[in-house]
Write a protein that holds these residues in place. Structure first.
Motif, PDB file in Angstrom:
ATOM      1  N   CYS A   1      -6.511  -2.361   3.080  1.00 18.06           N
ATOM      2  CA  CYS A   1      -5.807  -1.981   4.438  1.00 18.06           C
ATOM      3  C   CYS A   1      -6.391  -0.933   4.759  1.00 18.06           C
ATOM      4  N   CYS A   2      -6.507   0.096   4.127  1.00 16.08           N
ATOM      5  CA  CYS A   2      -6.791   1.689   4.525  1.00 16.08           C
ATOM      6  C   CYS A   2      -8.222   2.139   3.986  1.00 16.08           C
TER       7      CYS A   2
ATOM      8  N   PHE B   1       0.026   3.981   0.920  1.00 12.13           N
ATOM      9  CA  PHE B   1      -0.381   4.970   1.994  1.00 12.13           C
ATOM     10  C   PHE B   1       0.167   4.561   3.579  1.00 12.13           C
ATOM     11  N   GLY B   2      -0.191   3.329   3.686  1.00  9.67           N
ATOM     12  CA  GLY B   2       0.104   2.589   4.989  1.00  9.67           C
ATOM     13  C   GLY B   2       1.226   1.825   5.080  1.00  9.67           C
TER      14      GLY B   2
ATOM     15  N   THR C   1      -7.973   0.367  -1.523  1.00 12.09           N
ATOM     16  CA  THR C   1      -7.186  -0.601  -0.860  1.00 12.09           C
ATOM     17  C   THR C   1      -7.652  -1.280   0.396  1.00 12.09           C
TER      18      THR C   1
ATOM     19  N   CYS D   1       0.924  -1.164  -0.246  1.00 13.24           N
ATOM     20  CA  CYS D   1      -0.016   0.118  -0.015  1.00 13.24           C
ATOM     21  C   CYS D   1       0.994   1.309   0.043  1.00 13.24           C
TER      22      CYS D   1
HETATM   23 ZN   LIG Z   1      -3.230   1.120   3.102  1.00 13.02          ZN
END
Ligand SMILES: [Zn+2]
Length: 103
Positions: A47-48, A17-18, A45, A15
């Motif tokens: 995850c986030c 982002f994270g 995504t 990802c």
């Molecule tokens: Zn993420």
């Protein structure tokens, strides 16, 4: 649209982002995008829950989707300096993303 990956150097996908590792999820996302020949790369995504595209995930090593490519086989170099890249981008009139593919 074609996916250009790093070949044998491909390690994983994360990802942007994270930083979560997305490899298991990514395979299914690629299968879904392949149904439309990668004309729609939009994803959320897992995850986030952020909207992005398959092209903007963090690939290790770098990978990208593209409509065309310039291929240099056995270039005898392991880097493309900024000036060389700028000159190629100027010649083709488009930004260039360099993918080092190990076959
Ligand atoms: Zn993420």
């Amino acid at each position: 649209m074609t996916f250009f990956d790093a070949g044998a150097n491909t390690e994983s996908v994360y990802c942007a982002f994270g930083g979560s590792e997305l490899e298991d999820w990514w395979g299914n996302a690629m299968d879904q995008a392949a149904v439309s020949d990668f004309s729609d790369l939009a994803i959320v995504t897992p995850c986030c829950s952020k909207s992005t595209s398959l092209n903007d995930l963090r690939y290790v090593w770098p990978a990208a989707f593209g409509m065309c490519s310039l291929t240099v086989v056995n270039p005898g170099a392991t880097t493309l300096c900024a000036e060389e890249r700028r000159r190629i981008e100027q010649a083709i009139g488009s930004p260039l993303k360099v993918i080092w593919q190990h076959l």
